[in-house]
Design a protein around this motif. Structure first.
Motif, mmCIF file in Angstrom:
data_model
loop_
_atom_site.group_PDB
_atom_site.id
_atom_site.type_symbol
_atom_site.label_atom_id
_atom_site.label_comp_id
_atom_site.label_asym_id
_atom_site.label_seq_id
_atom_site.Cartn_x
_atom_site.Cartn_y
_atom_site.Cartn_z
ATOM 1 N N ARG A 233 0.843 -1.202 0.000
ATOM 2 C CA ARG A 233 0.000 0.000 0.000
ATOM 3 C C ARG A 233 0.879 1.254 0.000
ATOM 4 N NH1 ARG A 233 -5.406 -0.992 1.894
ATOM 5 N NH2 ARG A 233 -5.796 1.038 0.983
ATOM 6 N N TRP A 234 0.282 2.367 -0.335
ATOM 7 C CA TRP A 234 0.941 3.668 -0.270
ATOM 8 C C TRP A 234 0.901 4.219 1.146
ATOM 9 C CZ3 TRP A 234 3.535 6.509 -3.862
ATOM 10 C CH2 TRP A 234 3.462 6.072 -5.191
ATOM 11 N N LEU A 235 1.928 4.943 1.518
ATOM 12 C CA LEU A 235 1.934 5.807 2.690
ATOM 13 C C LEU A 235 2.024 7.214 2.113
ATOM 14 C CD1 LEU A 235 3.526 3.044 3.675
ATOM 15 C CD2 LEU A 235 3.675 4.396 5.756
ATOM 16 N N ASP A 236 0.886 7.795 1.821
ATOM 17 C CA ASP A 236 0.840 9.069 1.101
ATOM 18 C C ASP A 236 -0.532 9.693 1.276
ATOM 19 O OD1 ASP A 236 0.868 11.164 -0.772
ATOM 20 O OD2 ASP A 236 1.998 9.991 -2.234
ATOM 21 N N TYR B 209 -1.936 11.677 -0.638
ATOM 22 C CA TYR B 209 -2.572 11.941 -1.930
ATOM 23 C C TYR B 209 -2.786 10.687 -2.776
ATOM 24 C CZ TYR B 209 -1.155 16.613 -0.600
ATOM 25 O OH TYR B 209 -0.975 17.782 0.100
ATOM 26 N N GLN B 210 -2.388 9.510 -2.282
ATOM 27 C CA GLN B 210 -2.508 8.274 -3.045
ATOM 28 C C GLN B 210 -3.337 7.253 -2.279
ATOM 29 O OE1 GLN B 210 -1.127 7.584 -6.097
ATOM 30 N NE2 GLN B 210 -0.215 9.604 -6.250
ATOM 31 N N ASP B 211 -3.842 6.263 -2.994
ATOM 32 C CA ASP B 211 -4.492 5.110 -2.384
ATOM 33 C C ASP B 211 -5.613 5.577 -1.449
ATOM 34 O OD1 ASP B 211 -4.987 2.474 -1.707
ATOM 35 O OD2 ASP B 211 -3.083 2.127 -0.723
ATOM 36 N N ASP B 212 -5.584 5.192 -0.187
ATOM 37 C CA ASP B 212 -6.630 5.597 0.768
ATOM 38 C C ASP B 212 -6.217 6.822 1.583
ATOM 39 O OD1 ASP B 212 -4.707 4.513 2.380
ATOM 40 O OD2 ASP B 212 -5.995 3.005 3.303
ATOM 41 N N GLU B 213 -5.142 7.484 1.166
ATOM 42 C CA GLU B 213 -4.640 8.727 1.758
ATOM 43 C C GLU B 213 -4.116 8.585 3.186
ATOM 44 O OE1 GLU B 213 -7.802 11.551 1.146
ATOM 45 O OE2 GLU B 213 -7.480 11.555 -1.010
ATOM 46 N N LYS B 214 -3.779 7.367 3.614
ATOM 47 C CA LYS B 214 -3.214 7.159 4.947
ATOM 48 C C LYS B 214 -1.692 7.273 4.891
ATOM 49 C CE LYS B 214 -6.871 4.269 6.795
ATOM 50 N NZ LYS B 214 -7.215 2.985 7.409
ATOM 51 N N THR B 215 -1.126 7.880 5.922
ATOM 52 C CA THR B 215 0.326 8.001 6.011
ATOM 53 C C THR B 215 0.887 7.115 7.127
ATOM 54 O OG1 THR B 215 0.145 9.916 7.471
ATOM 55 C CG2 THR B 215 0.359 10.347 5.098
ATOM 56 N N GLU B 216 0.029 6.306 7.728
ATOM 57 C CA GLU B 216 0.449 5.401 8.786
ATOM 58 C C GLU B 216 -0.223 4.053 8.576
ATOM 59 O OE1 GLU B 216 0.922 6.675 13.059
ATOM 60 O OE2 GLU B 216 -0.901 5.456 13.219
ATOM 61 N N ARG B 217 0.535 2.993 8.785
ATOM 62 C CA ARG B 217 0.000 1.635 8.618
ATOM 63 C C ARG B 217 0.428 0.764 9.787
ATOM 64 N NH1 ARG B 217 -3.354 1.902 4.351
ATOM 65 N NH2 ARG B 217 -2.441 3.071 2.655
ATOM 66 N N GLU B 218 -0.506 -0.024 10.290
ATOM 67 C CA GLU B 218 -0.184 -1.060 11.269
ATOM 68 C C GLU B 218 -0.183 -2.374 10.513
ATOM 69 O OE1 GLU B 218 -2.694 -3.032 14.637
ATOM 70 O OE2 GLU B 218 -1.743 -1.225 15.470
ATOM 71 N N LEU B 219 0.983 -3.028 10.481
ATOM 72 C CA LEU B 219 1.143 -4.254 9.709
ATOM 73 C C LEU B 219 1.198 -5.455 10.642
ATOM 74 C CD1 LEU B 219 3.945 -2.992 7.303
ATOM 75 C CD2 LEU B 219 1.470 -2.798 7.022
ATOM 76 N N THR B 220 0.569 -6.531 10.229
ATOM 77 C CA THR B 220 0.545 -7.769 11.003
ATOM 78 C C THR B 220 1.465 -8.788 10.332
ATOM 79 O OG1 THR B 220 -1.740 -7.306 11.622
ATOM 80 C CG2 THR B 220 -0.976 -9.560 11.932
#
Length: 100
Positions: free
Chosen positions: A54-57, A59-70
């Motif tokens: 996914r994007w961390l941006d 302006y892209q994808d779902d516009e989130k700049t933070e992700r919690e990954l499992t």
């Protein structure tokens, strides 16, 4: 693809990681393929994969700049590997940077 390696202290049994982009300025976002935590090298090598794709941006994808990954549930078990051992893992980020 860009690959970043960071040496770290022993992190124990990881199930999740939190990663973010500060979003400072236009074009500061990036696409994260996965994070790989590697322990040792050679025959004793173990790794845990945290897929993202996914994007961390903002302006892209779902516009989130933070992700919690499992952690990928099919990856090697760090708990069994680390039992009674001390190690210094390497954190590997696999990213693809696109000009926008």
């Amino acid at each position: 693809m860009d690959i970043f390696c960071i040496k770290a202290v022993s992190l124990g049994d990881l199930e999740k990681v939190l990663i973010s982009c500060d979003g400072a300025g236009p074009g500061s976002g990036w696409f994260l393929n996965k994070i790989v935590i590697k322990h040792k090298e050679g025959e004793d090598a173990q790794e845990v994969v945290f897929p993202c794709n996914r994007w961390l941006d903002e302006y892209q994808d779902d516009e989130k700049t933070e992700r919690e990954l499992t952690a990928n549930k099919y990856a090697s078990s760090m708990k069994a590997f680390l039992k009674g051992k001390s190690c210094f893992p390497t954190i590997v980020f696999y990213t693809t940077v696109f000009a926008v």
